[in-house]
Design an enzyme around this catalytic site. Structure first.
Site, short mmCIF file in Angstrom:
data_model
loop_
_atom_site.label_atom_id
_atom_site.label_comp_id
_atom_site.label_asym_id
_atom_site.label_seq_id
_atom_site.Cartn_x
_atom_site.Cartn_y
_atom_site.Cartn_z
N CYS A 170 49.82 2.93 40.13
CA CYS A 170 48.81 2.09 40.23
C CYS A 170 47.66 1.86 39.40
O CYS A 170 46.80 0.97 39.21
CB CYS A 170 48.26 2.41 41.87
N HIS A 300 39.35 0.88 45.69
CA HIS A 300 40.89 0.94 45.68
C HIS A 300 41.24 0.40 46.99
O HIS A 300 42.27 -0.39 47.23
CB HIS A 300 41.41 2.29 45.37
N HIS A 334 48.54 -4.91 47.88
CA HIS A 334 48.44 -3.97 46.70
C HIS A 334 49.24 -4.38 45.50
O HIS A 334 50.58 -4.47 45.88
CB HIS A 334 48.73 -2.33 47.26
#
Lengths: 405, 266
Positions: A170, A300, A334
């Site tokens: 990520c 995040h 995401h």
């Protein structure tokens, strides 16, 4: 004791572009943020039957890359191509190429799964002997290999400088800013195209499902009943030039970054957020800033139970309850390896338009969180933003973006 | 941009460890590839070792060899992992699973499929919290890894451990990427010092003024051409021979990385 990080020269984002499930181009993405319109919908990707929401970009199935780009054709590169067409980005890159020469512009891209969907399809199409189809094997290099995205972007833009793909799950397309800064400071290029693209595939959908990290509803970051993430796809790019070349009052620049690892577990964050704290502190030190100089933290904020709790520990230990924080994953999902560039460019929108996005889908803020979580959008001047990205393998990156004074 | 090499790790058929391979690399002993036993990767806790992929064990094994030579504390060293295809064995298993009607993916297998799996396991094994990057540049992944590592050392004035690895690709994926033999190499790079094994100066050049540096031994040259991580062989061979040499590594179709190697005779 080895030295701490040294302050950096800001890097101006001379041009940028973003495509997410909320829109093609920065204008539509901004409008969706202001209207609090999510891009998440019930999963309708291929034949997937998982009960989850996804941020799928419409239309990627309806065209293919042709002519000299045909060998690159796959979902991930189609999305990259779509991103490059928005916001006048190609023109800005052409100008930079004219200014510096094609050899002096680097390409540093981030992705987590590249064009793995092609390999998934090829394995489904194996023949009786177990061999892969020829349409796939001759194009593996241009589609699934981890460098494919870098190769493709470089080919599209006609650039001939150093290039690589960073793939640290990520954090991939947050770390590209750090790599580009090093290449620029070492004098190996005069400008850099940074960015990231990640697209939906079976690997991540079934993989996150196996980890029991997918929510059955649109993800709810920081909500007390949050129960997992929603996957999305995105493409984002920025042209970085040292602010000593292109200094303009009010221009948005990368002021600092911090990279760290947890050294703890492959898929669980460090319980005290030790790696996250280190990344944030290094970003502040590189920017030469104090926590009180930061006007907003883009979290995040994946909406998993553990991420949001641990990130809150890290953020509140540095910022207390005095800096507004929010997650924008309720809009985009995401986007994994593209999350870094997606949220960096959302931060650019906040800086340019003086507004903060409240956490979409957060109905009741988890009372155990100690940071100041924004639920509603807010309009106010914003000068400096910290953006956090944490990923698998305990790989962390924090960016600080701000307007040049 | 000049860096010192403080430690080297190596693992490939016929090249089991840097110290054991120096004579072969220097050309004073013949190269005789024999199958490599499963690397020890002793740093990994036994429960993690059992679950780890081949890539992780190969990468950590050479990383450990290089860091031991340097005498540095791994917790003080940033890392760069360079691999063309990363966890191809894990990806093969995953894609086989996803081609079956049930698509029952193992959660462990999924988190081991990322390109930074070796980086993550290195962190777990050492508790290092320094920055760590995992990257790819297809056949030029070693050159890109060097570029990232050397710029890091020069800009930050801190040590970096570069680990380059690619393993034999399993069938049927090997039809698309025919890498037939595993190769892993690690270089501990730092600002030059008295303890450097060698120093090297890096510059970028336009491509095709000269061909990239190859190897004299045809069998070793074959390994170099077959495996992206083995593009490190000309550099390792020059260090082993104690030669001053300019080594050219191709970086995509347009550029070359030129490494001016200077052996330190201490």
């Amino acid at each position: 004791m080895l030295p701490n990080v040294q302050p950096m020269t800001p890097l101006t984002l001379t041009a940028s572009t973003l495509v997410t499930a909320t829109g093609r181009g920065l204008g539509p993405v901004l409008q969706a943020l202001r209207e609090r319109r999510s891009g998440l919908k019930p999963c309708d990707f291929e034949d997937v039957t998982l009960k989850t929401y996804i941020g799928r970009i419409e239309g990627l199935e309806d065209f293919s890359l042709g002519n000299e780009l045909e060998r690159f054709d796959c979902r991930n590169n189609r999305l990259a191509w779509l991103g490059l067409q928005q916001d006048g980005f190609m023109v800005a890159v052409a100008e930079a190429k004219q200014r510096y020469g094609a050899h002096r512009v680097a390409v540093v891209m981030g992705t987590s799964t590249s064009g793995i969907l092609e390999t998934e399809h090829a394995y489904q199409a194996r023949d009786l002997a177990g061999s892969l189809p020829a349409w796939y094997t001759s194009r593996y290099r241009y589609t699934h290999n981890m460098f494919s995205l870098g190769h493709f972007v470089r080919a599209c833009l006609g650039l001939r400088g150093p290039a690589m793909v960073v793939s640290t799950a990520c954090s991939s397309s947050a770390k590209v800013f750090a790599t580009a800064d090093r290449l620029l400071r070492a004098g190996l290029c005069d400008a850099a195209i940074v960015g990231g693209v990640d697209s939906l595939c079976l690997t991540t959908l079934y993989g996150f499902s196996a980890l029991q990290l997918l929510s059955a509803s649109p993800c709810r970051p920081c909500d007390e009943d949050r129960d997992g993430l929603s996957l999305g796809e995105a493409a984002g790019f920025a042209l970085l030039e040292p602010s000593t070349y292109v200094s303009r009052r009010g221009a948005v620049a990368l002021l600092g970054y911090g990279e760290s690892t947890d050294g703890y577990h492959m898929s669980h964050p460090h319980p005290e957020g030790a790696g996250a704290i280190r990344a944030i502190r290094d970003a502040l030190d590189r920017a030469g800033l104090q926590p009180s100089d930061i006007d907003y933290v883009n979290l995040h904020g994946t909406a998993t139970r553990v991420n949001d709790a641990v990130e809150d520990k890290a953020v509140s230990s540095i910022f207390g309850r005095t800096t507004p924080c929010s997650s924008t994953k309720g809009w985009t999902g995401h986007t994994l390896g593209a999350a870094g560039i997606t949220e960096a460019l959302i931060s650019v929108l906040c800086l340019k338009h003086g507004f903060l996005p409240g956490t979409l889908n957060c109905e009741r803020i988890d009372p155990t969180l100690r940071s100041w979580i924004l639920r509603a959008n807010d309009v106010r001047p914003v000068r400096r933003i910290l953006s956090n990205i944490f990923g698998f393998g305990g790989n962390n990156c924090s960016l600080i973006l701000g307007t040049l004074q | 941009m000049k860096v010192g090499i403080q430690g080297i790790g190596l693992l490939a058929a016929g090249l089991e460890g840097w110290c054991a391979s120096r004579a072969v690399l220097a050309g004073t002993e013949p190269f005789g590839p024999v199958a490599v036993p499963d690397p020890e990767a002793a740093l990994l806790p036994s429960n993690e070792r059992r679950r780890s992929s081949d890539c992780v064990r190969w990468a950590l094994h050479v990383a450990q060899e290089a860091i031991a030579q340097s005498g540095l504390d791994p917790r003080e060293v940033s890392t760069v992992f360079a691999s063309s295809g990363g966890e191809t064995g894990v990806l093969d298993t995953l894609c086989r699973t996803l081609a079956m009607p049930e698509r029952v993916v193992s959660p462990t297998l999924f988190h081991q499929s990322v390109h930074n799996t070796a980086s993550g396991y290195w962190g777990i094994a050492t508790t290092c919290q320094q920055s760590s990057t995992a990257l790819s540049c297809y056949d030029d992944s070693f050159a890109a890894g060097l570029l990232e590592s050397i710029t890091f050392v020069c800009v930050e004035q801190r040590p970096v451990l570069l680990v380059a690895y690619d393993l034999a690709v399993p069938a049927p994926l090997s039809e698309a990427r025919p890498i037939t033999t595993g190769f892993a190499a690690a270089l501990l790079l730092a600002p030059p010092s008295d303890s450097s094994l060698a120093t090297m100066q890096l510059r970028l050049d336009e491509a095709h003024q000269d061909e990239p540096t190859g190897l004299v031994d045809p069998a070793l040259e074959q390994v170099r051409q077959n495996n992206p991580a083995a593009r490190s062989l000309p550099l390792l061979s020059a260090i082993a021979a104690g030669r001053s040499q300019s080594i050219r590594l191709s970086l995509l179709d347009s550029q070359q990385l030129v490494l001016d190697l200077d052996p330190c005779r201490n």
